[in-house]
Scaffold this motif. Structure first.
Motif, PDB file in Angstrom:
ATOM      1  N   GLY A 419       0.926  -1.166   0.190  1.00  0.00           N
ATOM      2  CA  GLY A 419      -0.067  -0.081   0.016  1.00  0.00           C
ATOM      3  C   GLY A 419       0.791   1.373  -0.075  1.00  0.00           C
ATOM      4  N   PRO A 420       1.687   1.294   0.829  1.00  0.00           N
ATOM      5  CA  PRO A 420       2.762   2.660   0.868  1.00  0.00           C
ATOM      6  C   PRO A 420       3.251   3.053  -0.601  1.00  0.00           C
ATOM      7  CG  PRO A 420       2.961   1.524   2.665  1.00  0.00           C
ATOM      8  CD  PRO A 420       2.357   0.532   1.902  1.00  0.00           C
ATOM      9  N   CYS A 421       3.410   1.669  -1.282  1.00  0.00           N
ATOM     10  CA  CYS A 421       3.983   1.938  -2.468  1.00  0.00           C
ATOM     11  C   CYS A 421       2.887   2.455  -3.825  1.00  0.00           C
ATOM     12  CB  CYS A 421       5.037   1.075  -3.136  1.00  0.00           C
ATOM     13  SG  CYS A 421       6.029   1.319  -4.321  1.00  0.00           S
ATOM     14  N   ARG A 422       2.133   1.472  -3.848  1.00  0.00           N
ATOM     15  CA  ARG A 422       1.073   1.528  -4.724  1.00  0.00           C
ATOM     16  C   ARG A 422      -0.064   2.699  -4.438  1.00  0.00           C
ATOM     17  NH1 ARG A 422      -4.213  -1.111  -5.023  1.00  0.00           N
ATOM     18  NH2 ARG A 422      -3.791  -1.890  -2.792  1.00  0.00           N
ATOM     19  N   LEU A 423      -0.375   2.962  -3.296  1.00  0.00           N
ATOM     20  CA  LEU A 423      -1.316   4.071  -3.068  1.00  0.00           C
ATOM     21  C   LEU A 423      -0.544   5.402  -2.848  1.00  0.00           C
ATOM     22  CD1 LEU A 423      -4.021   2.329  -0.955  1.00  0.00           C
ATOM     23  CD2 LEU A 423      -3.768   2.200  -3.332  1.00  0.00           C
ATOM     24  N   GLY A 424       0.638   5.221  -1.950  1.00  0.00           N
ATOM     25  CA  GLY A 424       0.971   6.485  -1.141  1.00  0.00           C
ATOM     26  C   GLY A 424       1.941   7.305  -2.373  1.00  0.00           C
ATOM     27  N   LEU A 425       2.700   6.730  -3.332  1.00  0.00           N
ATOM     28  CA  LEU A 425       3.515   7.246  -4.109  1.00  0.00           C
ATOM     29  C   LEU A 425       2.619   8.032  -5.317  1.00  0.00           C
ATOM     30  CD1 LEU A 425       6.764   5.124  -4.593  1.00  0.00           C
ATOM     31  CD2 LEU A 425       6.197   6.842  -3.098  1.00  0.00           C
ATOM     32  N   PRO A 426       1.698   7.498  -5.945  1.00  0.00           N
ATOM     33  CA  PRO A 426       0.873   8.382  -6.825  1.00  0.00           C
ATOM     34  C   PRO A 426       0.218   9.462  -5.926  1.00  0.00           C
ATOM     35  CG  PRO A 426       0.163   6.062  -7.213  1.00  0.00           C
ATOM     36  CD  PRO A 426       1.374   5.941  -5.959  1.00  0.00           C
ATOM     37  N   ALA A 427      -0.040   9.289  -4.953  1.00  0.00           N
ATOM     38  CA  ALA A 427      -0.827  10.381  -3.955  1.00  0.00           C
ATOM     39  C   ALA A 427       0.197  11.374  -3.747  1.00  0.00           C
ATOM     40  CB  ALA A 427      -1.344   9.903  -2.512  1.00  0.00           C
ATOM     41  N   LEU A 428       1.607  10.923  -3.479  1.00  0.00           N
ATOM     42  CA  LEU A 428       2.466  11.973  -3.084  1.00  0.00           C
ATOM     43  C   LEU A 428       2.689  12.878  -4.431  1.00  0.00           C
ATOM     44  CD1 LEU A 428       4.900  13.109  -1.065  1.00  0.00           C
ATOM     45  CD2 LEU A 428       6.015  11.209  -1.864  1.00  0.00           C
ATOM     46  N   VAL A 436       2.719  23.014  -7.091  1.00  0.00           N
ATOM     47  CA  VAL A 436       2.824  23.615  -8.011  1.00  0.00           C
ATOM     48  C   VAL A 436       1.835  24.229  -8.762  1.00  0.00           C
ATOM     49  CG1 VAL A 436       4.118  23.499 -10.208  1.00  0.00           C
ATOM     50  CG2 VAL A 436       5.135  22.163  -8.363  1.00  0.00           C
ATOM     51  N   GLY A 437       0.767  23.704  -9.032  1.00  0.00           N
ATOM     52  CA  GLY A 437      -0.438  24.191  -9.501  1.00  0.00           C
ATOM     53  C   GLY A 437      -1.339  25.383  -8.704  1.00  0.00           C
ATOM     54  N   GLY A 438      -0.876  25.670  -7.592  1.00  0.00           N
ATOM     55  CA  GLY A 438      -1.444  26.689  -6.708  1.00  0.00           C
ATOM     56  C   GLY A 438      -2.507  26.037  -5.694  1.00  0.00           C
ATOM     57  N   GLY A 439      -2.087  25.079  -5.362  1.00  0.00           N
ATOM     58  CA  GLY A 439      -3.123  24.389  -4.324  1.00  0.00           C
ATOM     59  C   GLY A 439      -2.869  24.821  -2.715  1.00  0.00           C
ATOM     60  N   GLY A 440      -2.026  25.668  -2.758  1.00  0.00           N
ATOM     61  CA  GLY A 440      -1.893  26.414  -1.232  1.00  0.00           C
ATOM     62  C   GLY A 440      -1.175  25.487  -0.309  1.00  0.00           C
ATOM     63  N   GLU A 445       0.667  20.594   2.835  1.00  0.00           N
ATOM     64  CA  GLU A 445       0.525  19.806   4.242  1.00  0.00           C
ATOM     65  C   GLU A 445       0.295  18.306   3.702  1.00  0.00           C
ATOM     66  OE1 GLU A 445       1.477  20.117   7.099  1.00  0.00           O
ATOM     67  OE2 GLU A 445       2.114  22.247   6.698  1.00  0.00           O
ATOM     68  N   THR A 446      -0.426  18.212   2.668  1.00  0.00           N
ATOM     69  CA  THR A 446      -0.910  16.805   2.144  1.00  0.00           C
ATOM     70  C   THR A 446       0.436  16.146   1.674  1.00  0.00           C
ATOM     71  OG1 THR A 446      -3.099  17.671   1.336  1.00  0.00           O
ATOM     72  CG2 THR A 446      -2.207  15.651   0.380  1.00  0.00           C
ATOM     73  N   PHE A 469      13.380  12.138  -1.760  1.00  0.00           N
ATOM     74  CA  PHE A 469      13.613  12.804  -2.998  1.00  0.00           C
ATOM     75  C   PHE A 469      12.559  14.134  -2.907  1.00  0.00           C
ATOM     76  CE2 PHE A 469      11.841  13.465  -7.414  1.00  0.00           C
ATOM     77  CZ  PHE A 469      13.132  14.184  -7.824  1.00  0.00           C
ATOM     78  N   VAL A 470      11.418  13.854  -2.677  1.00  0.00           N
ATOM     79  CA  VAL A 470      10.274  14.894  -2.469  1.00  0.00           C
ATOM     80  C   VAL A 470      10.528  15.791  -1.316  1.00  0.00           C
ATOM     81  CG1 VAL A 470       7.881  15.334  -2.354  1.00  0.00           C
ATOM     82  CG2 VAL A 470       8.563  13.408  -3.831  1.00  0.00           C
ATOM     83  N   LEU A 471      10.925  15.354  -0.128  1.00  0.00           N
ATOM     84  CA  LEU A 471      10.970  16.184   0.821  1.00  0.00           C
ATOM     85  C   LEU A 471      12.016  17.073   0.633  1.00  0.00           C
ATOM     86  CD1 LEU A 471       9.948  13.779   3.831  1.00  0.00           C
ATOM     87  CD2 LEU A 471       8.644  15.711   2.913  1.00  0.00           C
ATOM     88  N   SER A 472      13.047  16.533   0.069  1.00  0.00           N
ATOM     89  CA  SER A 472      14.282  17.234  -0.017  1.00  0.00           C
ATOM     90  C   SER A 472      14.304  18.492  -0.887  1.00  0.00           C
ATOM     91  CB  SER A 472      15.639  16.415  -0.678  1.00  0.00           C
ATOM     92  OG  SER A 472      15.387  16.131  -1.990  1.00  0.00           O
ATOM     93  N   ALA A 473      13.245  18.478  -1.810  1.00  0.00           N
ATOM     94  CA  ALA A 473      12.971  19.528  -2.786  1.00  0.00           C
ATOM     95  C   ALA A 473      12.356  20.783  -1.856  1.00  0.00           C
ATOM     96  CB  ALA A 473      12.022  19.190  -4.015  1.00  0.00           C
ATOM     97  N   LEU A 474      11.421  20.268  -0.971  1.00  0.00           N
ATOM     98  CA  LEU A 474      10.754  21.142  -0.170  1.00  0.00           C
ATOM     99  C   LEU A 474      11.692  22.172   0.675  1.00  0.00           C
ATOM    100  CD1 LEU A 474       7.679  19.504   1.347  1.00  0.00           C
ATOM    101  CD2 LEU A 474       7.921  20.326  -1.009  1.00  0.00           C
ATOM    102  N   THR A 475      12.768  21.618   0.824  1.00  0.00           N
ATOM    103  CA  THR A 475      13.884  22.124   1.981  1.00  0.00           C
ATOM    104  C   THR A 475      14.944  23.036   0.974  1.00  0.00           C
ATOM    105  OG1 THR A 475      13.652  20.334   3.490  1.00  0.00           O
ATOM    106  CG2 THR A 475      15.591  21.773   3.629  1.00  0.00           C
ATOM    107  N   ALA A 476      15.253  22.467  -0.107  1.00  0.00           N
ATOM    108  CA  ALA A 476      16.463  23.173  -0.860  1.00  0.00           C
ATOM    109  C   ALA A 476      15.816  24.443  -1.667  1.00  0.00           C
ATOM    110  CB  ALA A 476      16.667  22.071  -2.091  1.00  0.00           C
ATOM    111  N   PHE A 477      14.312  24.208  -2.062  1.00  0.00           N
ATOM    112  CA  PHE A 477      13.917  25.093  -2.844  1.00  0.00           C
ATOM    113  C   PHE A 477      12.640  26.077  -2.183  1.00  0.00           C
ATOM    114  CE2 PHE A 477      14.964  21.718  -5.736  1.00  0.00           C
ATOM    115  CZ  PHE A 477      16.213  22.453  -6.338  1.00  0.00           C
TER     116      PHE A 477
END
Length: 582
Positions: A419-428, A436-440, A445-446, A469-477
């Motif tokens: 589940g964490p991979c099959r469901l979580g990664l598409p959700a992430l 990026v699209g302006g979800g605020g 938080e999601t 990988f994704v969380l590092s982008a939030l910190t670096a940029f």
């Protein structure tokens, strides 16, 4: 242009930081030694980035890229060459002899590197320990500890162990292992055979994913007189697996080598205790075995004449992204990251650099400028060496948009078993696209909540790597993130500079888990946003902020087809359908 194979850089070239000039040429082979000389195929469908994004993106997400189409249409990087050009900074070791030959066959290999010593298990582990040899495939686990664990387990159980070379480079940003197996296969085999002989192994397997690499390894095995025949003291073979990220996961490689489906088994098992055929198995990366061969030939003292005192030797890097052309670089451990970037024609102070590949992490401009390429040097900047990929960004692209592209690809590479991979990664990936699209702030938080929910819960390390990988982008940029969350965006489009599989890749109907090219589609003239499909099929459908479905780019896995048909039948507006893509 590669550096010459002598013991000093060419005249006028300054040695890179971390190098040393005290190395002597390797011993030459004796005159006697100088005289010495498909397909288990199914490949994962390579998903097209443009079509994939059009399937997933909402109008608001597309607008975030400054156009009404897919990201990457301006100058998408596409896949890297199978065997990029090689650049040597300092003294060549792993790439020694590359100036003189496209591929070092057995005789040329012995001329360049000399013959291998015969060492005991204790001598091999001591040498690996002394030079601080770590796995070069991503985790960086100490090689000596792994080898000792295999030897102890084999003696405790009274069995002969196995040795497996992991050359399944499913990471689209990496080509260093392909370069070694295509151009210096005997150096890799030397290290694997040294370990196999010291452990008394009965089986040697080399796992690869590309046809040309398989042919090179098969030829090298034949040149050394090795084969998979009964009665041999050591049975050796090469196995080819699908070109997917998950194929390089240790348990997936072992299952594939045994003839099974190359997917993680759903439970974590240490190969050193129970690996190939149930016996203790020494499984390590291609470069790791090549480094072991060098350490054995040179000895710890000479091996340590380049690199840093804590991490001696050289390392292989794949440098791509915002560079003149992709290269595989051999450089001393501890070399300054800006020096490597400048040597490859990149800005030495780019707005951000991805180090370690798509399971690695982003460094911001300041961290990248002060980073040294070693385990400790990158750890000090919050990074990781990972699989050795170095991907600088240009100033003209949106770094969060680039991260979305890679996150969507990572979601599609899921084995679909947990589940964490099959469901979580598409959700992430979808939540980051919403940011990026302006979800605020809600979308941000999601992202954070989803990333933390998938970590340390998967059947393999894929969810952890994707979340890192994704969380590092939030910190670096952080500045770009603030512009997207609090304002109208960063004002830049996404050029698609990160290397990902190209559009229109070959179909493979026999690929495990595929349904022969079926994907979900929506008739937007009928859809009323009931949301029932997302409840029935959360791994393939999510809802945007307006309640309308956003479909996954990937084909419907066989395990999900029944629920996909149910979602189609139950759609109140008859807007959802399952169609075959030609």
């Amino acid at each position: 242009m590669n550096a010459p194979t002598g013991d000093r850089p060419p005249s006028g070239d300054r040695p890179p930081p971390g190098s040393s000039s005290g190395e002597q040429p390797p011993p030459r082979a004796s005159s006697g030694e100088r005289s010495a000389y498909r397909e288990h195929v199914y490949e994962e469908r390579v998903r097209g980035e443009r079509a994939a994004y059009r399937d997933r993106a909402t109008d608001r997400e597309r607008a975030a890229y400054g156009e009404r189409g897919a990201p990457g249409e301006q100058a998408a990087a596409g896949p890297l060459p199978d065997v990029p050009e090689v650049l040597v900074l300092g003294v060549p070791r792993l790439t020694s002899g590359f100036d003189d030959a496209e591929r070092l066959e057995r005789r040329a290999h012995l001329v360049v590197h000399g013959s291998m010593p015969s060492l005991t298990e204790d001598q091999v582990t001591e040498a690996a320990d002394t030079v601080g040899l770590r796995g070069r495939g991503g985790a960086g686990f100490p090689f000596a500890r792994k080898m000792r664990a295999v030897g102890e387990a084999a003696r405790r159980r009274g069995v002969r162990p196995a040795v497996v070379v992991n050359g399944c480079e499913g990471e689209p940003a990496c080509r260093k292992d392909a370069v070694l197996l295509r151009r210096a296969p005997h150096l890799v085999l030397d290290g694997a055979l040294l370990a196999a002989g010291a452990l008394g192994a009965r089986t040697l397997v080399v796992g690869v994913t590309r046809e040309a690499t398989e042919e090179s390894v098969r030829a090298a095995l034949a040149e050394q007189g090795l084969a998979d025949r009964r009665g041999r003291a050591l049975r050796a073979r090469v196995v080819r697996l699908p070109e997917r990220l998950v194929s390089g996961e240790a348990s997936a490689l072992l299952r594939g080598a045994e003839g099974g489906t190359p997917l993680p088994p759903g439970r974590r098992v240490h190969a050193s205790e129970e690996g190939l055929g149930g016996v203790p198995t020494l499984l390590s990366n291609t470069e790791t075995f090549a480094q072991l061969a060098l350490a054995a030939r040179l000895g710890p003292a000479r091996y340590a004449t380049t690199g840093t005192p804590a991490e001696p030797g050289t390392l292989l890097l794949t440098v791509a992204g915002a560079v003149g052309r992709p290269r595989v670089v051999e450089a001393p451990s501890g070399v300054a990251l800006p020096y490597v970037l400048e040597s490859c024609g990149a800005d030495p102070a780019p707005p951000g650099v991805l180090v370690g590949g798509y399971h690695g992490g982003w460094l911001d401009q300041a961290a990248a400028y002060g980073a040294a390429l070693s385990y400790e040097g990158l750890r000090a900047q919050g990074g990781t060496l990972g699989a050795g990929a170095v991907l600088p960004l240009p100033a003209a692209t949106c770094p969060l948009g680039e991260t979305v592209r890679a996150a969507l690809w990572l979601a599609g590479e899921s084995a679909g078993q947990c589940g964490p991979c099959r469901l979580g990664l598409p959700a992430l990936a979808g939540a980051l696209a919403d940011v990026v699209g302006g979800g605020g702030r809600e979308a941000l938080e999601t992202v954070r909540r989803t990333a933390h929910s998938v970590r340390r819960r998967g059947a393999c390390g894929h969810p952890d790597g994707a979340a890192r990988f994704v969380l590092s982008a939030l910190t670096a940029f952080a500045d770009d993130l603030a512009a997207h969350v609090l304002g109208d965006g960063c004002g830049r489009g996404t050029t698609g500079v990160l290397p990902l599989p190209s559009p229109g890749g070959p179909d493979t109907p026999g690929a495990p888990g595929a349904t022969g090219g079926e994907r979900l589609a929506v008739d937007w003239t009928l859809c009323e946003g009931h949301g029932l499909c997302a409840g029935l099929l959360p791994e393939l459908v999510r809802l945007d902020t307006d309640g309308f479905p956003v479909l996954a780019a990937e084909e419907v896995p066989a395990s999900s087809r029944g629920r996909a048909l149910r979602a189609v039948r139950r759609c109140p507006a008859l807007a959802l359908r399952l169609e075959r893509r030609e």
